[in-house]
Enzyme design. Structure first.
Site, PDB file in Angstrom:
ATOM      1  CE  LYS A   1     -19.251  -1.157 -16.551  1.00  0.00           C
ATOM      2  NZ  LYS A   1     -18.778  -2.095 -15.525  1.00  0.00           N
ATOM      3  N   GLY A   2     -25.271  -1.305 -20.008  1.00  0.00           N
ATOM      4  CA  GLY A   2     -26.279  -2.195 -20.586  1.00  0.00           C
ATOM      5  C   GLY A   2     -26.690  -1.864 -22.006  1.00  0.00           C
TER       6      GLY A   2
ATOM      7  CD  GLU B   1     -31.899   3.146 -20.101  1.00  0.00           C
ATOM      8  OE1 GLU B   1     -31.212   2.106 -20.213  1.00  0.00           O
ATOM      9  OE2 GLU B   1     -31.951   3.802 -19.062  1.00  0.00           O
ATOM     10  CG  ASP B   2     -30.139  -1.728 -20.758  1.00  0.00           C
ATOM     11  OD1 ASP B   2     -30.736  -0.708 -20.360  1.00  0.00           O
ATOM     12  OD2 ASP B   2     -29.279  -2.300 -20.068  1.00  0.00           O
TER      13      ASP B   2
ATOM     14  CG  ASP C   1     -36.891  -3.138 -13.312  1.00  0.00           C
ATOM     15  OD1 ASP C   1     -38.035  -3.602 -13.274  1.00  0.00           O
ATOM     16  OD2 ASP C   1     -36.020  -3.466 -12.472  1.00  0.00           O
TER      17      ASP C   1
ATOM     18  CG  PHE D   1     -32.652  -9.988 -12.692  1.00  0.00           C
ATOM     19  CD1 PHE D   1     -32.632  -8.647 -12.332  1.00  0.00           C
ATOM     20  CD2 PHE D   1     -31.485 -10.564 -13.167  1.00  0.00           C
ATOM     21  CE1 PHE D   1     -31.462  -7.893 -12.437  1.00  0.00           C
ATOM     22  CE2 PHE D   1     -30.313  -9.815 -13.280  1.00  0.00           C
ATOM     23  CZ  PHE D   1     -30.310  -8.479 -12.907  1.00  0.00           C
ATOM     24  CB  VAL D   2     -34.256 -10.462 -18.526  1.00  0.00           C
ATOM     25  CG1 VAL D   2     -35.680 -10.971 -18.387  1.00  0.00           C
ATOM     26  CG2 VAL D   2     -34.261  -8.938 -18.646  1.00  0.00           C
TER      27      VAL D   2
ATOM     28  CG  ASP E   1     -24.891  -6.521 -15.371  1.00  0.00           C
ATOM     29  OD1 ASP E   1     -25.824  -5.710 -15.551  1.00  0.00           O
ATOM     30  OD2 ASP E   1     -24.180  -6.515 -14.349  1.00  0.00           O
TER      31      ASP E   1
ATOM     32  NE  ARG F   1     -22.110  -5.371 -18.315  1.00  0.00           N
ATOM     33  CZ  ARG F   1     -23.012  -4.638 -17.677  1.00  0.00           C
ATOM     34  NH1 ARG F   1     -24.163  -4.369 -18.252  1.00  0.00           N
ATOM     35  NH2 ARG F   1     -22.786  -4.169 -16.473  1.00  0.00           N
TER      36      ARG F   1
HETATM   37  P1  IMP Z   1     -34.854   1.108 -13.537  1.00  0.00           P
HETATM   38  O1  IMP Z   1     -35.400   0.218 -12.451  1.00  0.00           O
HETATM   39  O2  IMP Z   1     -35.858   1.307 -14.631  1.00  0.00           O
HETATM   40  O3  IMP Z   1     -34.353   2.380 -12.970  1.00  0.00           O
HETATM   41  O4  IMP Z   1     -33.645   0.316 -14.188  1.00  0.00           O
HETATM   42  C1  IMP Z   1     -32.331   0.701 -14.005  1.00  0.00           C
HETATM   43  C2  IMP Z   1     -31.336  -0.216 -14.614  1.00  0.00           C
HETATM   44  O5  IMP Z   1     -31.373  -1.450 -13.937  1.00  0.00           O
HETATM   45  C3  IMP Z   1     -31.497  -0.603 -16.081  1.00  0.00           C
HETATM   46  O6  IMP Z   1     -30.991   0.347 -16.975  1.00  0.00           O
HETATM   47  C4  IMP Z   1     -30.662  -1.870 -16.124  1.00  0.00           C
HETATM   48  O7  IMP Z   1     -29.299  -1.571 -16.250  1.00  0.00           O
HETATM   49  C5  IMP Z   1     -30.934  -2.469 -14.763  1.00  0.00           C
HETATM   50  N1  IMP Z   1     -31.967  -3.510 -14.833  1.00  0.00           N
HETATM   51  C6  IMP Z   1     -33.285  -3.396 -14.643  1.00  0.00           C
HETATM   52  N2  IMP Z   1     -33.915  -4.569 -14.808  1.00  0.00           N
HETATM   53  C7  IMP Z   1     -32.949  -5.454 -15.114  1.00  0.00           C
HETATM   54  C8  IMP Z   1     -32.956  -6.859 -15.427  1.00  0.00           C
HETATM   55  O8  IMP Z   1     -34.004  -7.553 -15.458  1.00  0.00           O
HETATM   56  N3  IMP Z   1     -31.745  -7.409 -15.710  1.00  0.00           N
HETATM   57  C9  IMP Z   1     -30.581  -6.710 -15.697  1.00  0.00           C
HETATM   58  N4  IMP Z   1     -30.533  -5.403 -15.422  1.00  0.00           N
HETATM   59  C10 IMP Z   1     -31.713  -4.784 -15.138  1.00  0.00           C
END
Ligand code: IMP
Length: 184
Positions: A47-48, A103-104, A107, A156-157, A163, A169
């Site tokens: 949903k991000g 993508e939002d 990470d 963590f943001v 969220d 959100r």
């Molecule tokens: P990945 O670690 O790149 O696979 O991130 C997967 C998903 O984790 C992202 O699309 C976000 O939805 C969520 N995510 C990663 N970092 C954060 C953060 O700092 N705050 C909130 N959601 C996050």
């Protein structure tokens, strides 16, 4: 609401709504130039990515199509599990399409890396990525990101679609969540 409205839950504000708007406009000019006369399929990851998809797509001055996918890699916790599960698949056939994943945040990069492989295996002609945020220090896989809004620290943001336990959100900017909020 704004980051001011949740000031007691944040350690700092990282990106203001004005900065997001300005950067998305810059990215949009570059994306338009790249696609020219082709109509890309924008794929938002629920949903991000809802906010960035809504604002980036409206900023683009070229025709686009839109589709959505829901995957889970986080659950309700604040740590990436690395396990990707499809909760809602695309409605669109990707064969021969120019796909732009919107993508939002990237990470660890594990979700995106999995998505890239998945979309290529469905016969997409090209798969590119536009993300508003990236945490360079958290990346666990090497990924070529085509458009990045802001590089941010490994914290963590929340806000602008992002969220914690499905909250925050609807905050218009992005801020670092106080560890005490998630029991860290
Ligand atoms: P990945 O670690 O790149 O696979 O991130 C997967 C998903 O984790 C992202 O699309 C976000 O939805 C969520 N995510 C990663 N970092 C954060 C953060 O700092 N705050 C909130 N959601 C996050």
């Amino acid at each position: 609401m704004d980051t001011n409205d949740i000031a007691s839950d944040l350690t700092e504000v990282l990106v203001t709504p004005e900065a997001i708007k300005g950067r998305l406009a810059e990215m949009a000019r570059d994306i338009e130039a790249h696609y020219g006369d082709t109509t890309p399929l924008l794929v938002g990851v629920l949903k991000g990515a809802v906010m960035v998809m809504a604002d980036l797509s409206r900023e683009l001055k070229i025709p686009v199509e839109m589709d959505w996918m829901a995957v889970s890699s986080y659950g309700n916790d604040h740590k990436s599990s690395g396990v990707v599960q499809i909760l809602k698949d695309l409605d669109t056939d990707l064969e021969g399409r120019d796909v732009l994943i919107v993508e939002d945040i990237v990470d660890t990069g594990l979700t995106l890396s999995w998505l890239l492989g998945n979309f290529e295996s469905r016969g997409a002609k090209s798969v590119k990525v536009a993300t508003l945020l990236r945490k360079p220090e958290a990346m666990q896989v090497e990924l070529d990101l085509d458009w990045v809004g802001f590089d941010i620290p490994n914290a963590f943001v929340v806000g602008y679609g992002l969220d914690y336990a499905n909250k925050y959100r609807n905050v218009s900017g992005v801020g670092v969540l106080k560890p005490s909020v998630y029991g860290g």
